[in-house]
Design a protein around this motif. Structure first.
Motif, PDB file in Angstrom:
ATOM      1  N   TRP A 279       4.620   1.722   0.521  1.00  0.00           N
ATOM      2  CA  TRP A 279       3.560   2.192  -0.382  1.00  0.00           C
ATOM      3  C   TRP A 279       3.627   1.450  -1.708  1.00  0.00           C
ATOM      4  CZ3 TRP A 279       3.947   4.208  -5.233  1.00  0.00           C
ATOM      5  CH2 TRP A 279       2.781   4.763  -5.788  1.00  0.00           C
ATOM      6  N   LEU A 280       4.829   1.284  -2.260  1.00  0.00           N
ATOM      7  CA  LEU A 280       4.985   0.590  -3.536  1.00  0.00           C
ATOM      8  C   LEU A 280       4.477  -0.844  -3.438  1.00  0.00           C
ATOM      9  CD1 LEU A 280       6.215   0.886  -6.437  1.00  0.00           C
ATOM     10  CD2 LEU A 280       8.251  -0.251  -5.503  1.00  0.00           C
ATOM     11  N   ALA A 281       4.837  -1.518  -2.354  1.00  0.00           N
ATOM     12  CA  ALA A 281       4.397  -2.900  -2.185  1.00  0.00           C
ATOM     13  C   ALA A 281       2.882  -2.988  -2.076  1.00  0.00           C
ATOM     14  CB  ALA A 281       5.061  -3.512  -0.961  1.00  0.00           C
ATOM     15  N   ASP A 282       2.279  -2.098  -1.317  1.00  0.00           N
ATOM     16  CA  ASP A 282       0.842  -2.184  -1.059  1.00  0.00           C
ATOM     17  C   ASP A 282      -0.009  -1.694  -2.218  1.00  0.00           C
ATOM     18  OD1 ASP A 282       1.414  -3.173   1.450  1.00  0.00           O
ATOM     19  OD2 ASP A 282       1.124  -1.265   2.487  1.00  0.00           O
ATOM     20  N   GLU A 283       0.456  -0.638  -2.923  1.00  0.00           N
ATOM     21  CA  GLU A 283      -0.377   0.011  -3.927  1.00  0.00           C
ATOM     22  C   GLU A 283      -0.089  -0.485  -5.360  1.00  0.00           C
ATOM     23  OE1 GLU A 283      -2.881   2.001  -3.331  1.00  0.00           O
ATOM     24  OE2 GLU A 283      -2.532   1.871  -1.170  1.00  0.00           O
ATOM     25  N   VAL A 284       1.087  -1.025  -5.594  1.00  0.00           N
ATOM     26  CA  VAL A 284       1.462  -1.415  -6.952  1.00  0.00           C
ATOM     27  C   VAL A 284       1.773  -2.912  -7.063  1.00  0.00           C
ATOM     28  CG1 VAL A 284       3.070  -1.034  -8.871  1.00  0.00           C
ATOM     29  CG2 VAL A 284       2.330   0.889  -7.471  1.00  0.00           C
ATOM     30  N   ILE A 285       2.655  -3.400  -6.192  1.00  0.00           N
ATOM     31  CA  ILE A 285       3.132  -4.772  -6.368  1.00  0.00           C
ATOM     32  C   ILE A 285       2.086  -5.806  -5.971  1.00  0.00           C
ATOM     33  CG2 ILE A 285       4.824  -6.455  -5.571  1.00  0.00           C
ATOM     34  CD1 ILE A 285       6.836  -4.152  -5.331  1.00  0.00           C
ATOM     35  N   LYS A 286       1.510  -5.693  -4.772  1.00  0.00           N
ATOM     36  CA  LYS A 286       0.529  -6.694  -4.322  1.00  0.00           C
ATOM     37  C   LYS A 286      -0.670  -6.791  -5.258  1.00  0.00           C
ATOM     38  CE  LYS A 286       1.651  -6.641   0.627  1.00  0.00           C
ATOM     39  NZ  LYS A 286       1.138  -6.305   1.976  1.00  0.00           N
ATOM     40  N   PRO A 287      -1.237  -5.660  -5.667  1.00  0.00           N
ATOM     41  CA  PRO A 287      -2.377  -5.767  -6.594  1.00  0.00           C
ATOM     42  C   PRO A 287      -1.993  -6.361  -7.966  1.00  0.00           C
ATOM     43  CG  PRO A 287      -2.358  -3.617  -5.542  1.00  0.00           C
ATOM     44  CD  PRO A 287      -1.039  -4.261  -5.225  1.00  0.00           C
ATOM     45  N   SER A 288      -0.698  -6.273  -8.320  1.00  0.00           N
ATOM     46  CA  SER A 288      -0.260  -6.762  -9.634  1.00  0.00           C
ATOM     47  C   SER A 288       0.166  -8.225  -9.595  1.00  0.00           C
ATOM     48  CB  SER A 288       0.915  -5.922 -10.143  1.00  0.00           C
ATOM     49  OG  SER A 288       0.574  -4.557 -10.239  1.00  0.00           O
ATOM     50  N   GLY A 289       0.635  -8.670  -8.406  1.00  0.00           N
ATOM     51  CA  GLY A 289       1.163 -10.021  -8.303  1.00  0.00           C
ATOM     52  C   GLY A 289       0.103 -11.077  -8.178  1.00  0.00           C
TER      53      GLY A 289
END
Length: 289
Positions: A279-289
């Motif tokens: 969830w962290l990767a999909d909802e926070v990290i990917k959209p931020s990177g």
């Protein structure tokens, strides 16, 4: 040091079980967008039930190091007040070897007396609690001692204001050469002077981005004072994450990126739902990177 953003997770080892932390770390270990994982270093809870469970950080870190393969890992940050520096150097070396050279060595001066839930753990464990000036001076000496134990090929003596060693020697040495990266956490001007001299990474809790930016600028100045390139210290920030409002974390990451931060520690609140790392990767990290 990372030029593109490097994202990691923090799982505070309090009010939660070992199996839950292990589950999140092993899931994160298989997710390329998550590059590092962290615990904290408190002996009693600093949130929730004050009499609830809290694991000792370095022991738990070694166990997690043995059960993961890719993540860089560390404590955000070790309290220099808890363990003598030579003992801490030995502990950290052991974790670096167990992990196959994945340790990022996080250290700080230790909790300040203004945080009563952190202060009580010293009295509860029979540990001395000196003033902040003492703790920062001790931290600077500890960083020198630890680096020498990791790198010097012969025994040495050390006579400082706060630490004295005779015939100090580190064997084995860490896997990483010349030594594991040193991350120092803190925001006070006194701590930032230690960062300028000793750190490869500097971490600060997020919140007021104006203050965070001002502290980063102050670190630049302290680096210039000693002739060090400020760009040689990676800027790291610790940010909370809400499962209900991931947009707040994304916005905070954007502000920190604009301020020159490239290393992000994203704190997952317990209890950890199934698939928390994904969830962290999909909802926070990917959209931020």
């Amino acid at each position: 040091m990372p030029r593109s953003p490097a994202f990691g997770i923090m799982t505070a080892p309090m009010q939660v079980g070992y199996d839950d932390i292990l589950r999140v770390w092993r899931e994160a270990d298989a997710i390329p967008e998550i590059g590092h994982a962290w615990l904290f270093d408190h002996l009693m809870p600093i949130g929730g039930d004050p009499d609830g469970p809290a694991f000792e950080g370095w022991t738990l870190l070694s166990a997690l190091a043995a059960r993961t393969r890719r993540l860089r890992l560390g404590l955000l940050v070790t309290s220099n007040r808890f363990r003598p520096p030579a003992m801490l150097a030995k502990i950290a070396t052991t974790v670096d070897i167990v992990s196959g050279g994945r340790l990022d060595f996080g250290i700080g001066a230790g909790s300040r007396p203004g945080h009563p839930l952190a202060r009580r753990e010293y009295e509860a464990h029979g540990l001395p609690f000196h003033g902040f000036e003492h703790s920062v001076e001790s931290l600077a000496e500890a960083c020198t001692i630890i680096r020498r134990l990791w790198t010097e090929p012969e025994p040495f003596d050390f006579a400082g204001a706060h630490h004295r060693l005779t015939g100090a020697f580190g064997n084995p040495k860490p896997v990483q050469r010349p030594h594991p990266p040193i991350l120092i956490g803190g925001r006070s001007s006194a701590t930032l002077r230690v960062v300028a001299e000793h750190a490869d990474l500097w971490n600060i809790p997020g919140g007021d981005i104006a203050d965070v930016t001002a502290r980063s600028t102050l670190l630049d100045r302290y680096c210039a004072d000693i002739g060090r390139d400020p760009a040689s210290i990676t800027r790291s920030i610790h940010l909370p994450v809400s499962y209900d409002e991931p947009g707040a974390a994304r916005a905070a990451i954007g502000e920190a990126l604009d301020a020159g931060f490239r290393h992000f520690v994203l704190s997952l609140p317990a209890p950890y739902p199934d698939g928390a790392a994904r969830w962290l990767a999909d909802e926070v990290i990917k959209p931020s990177g």
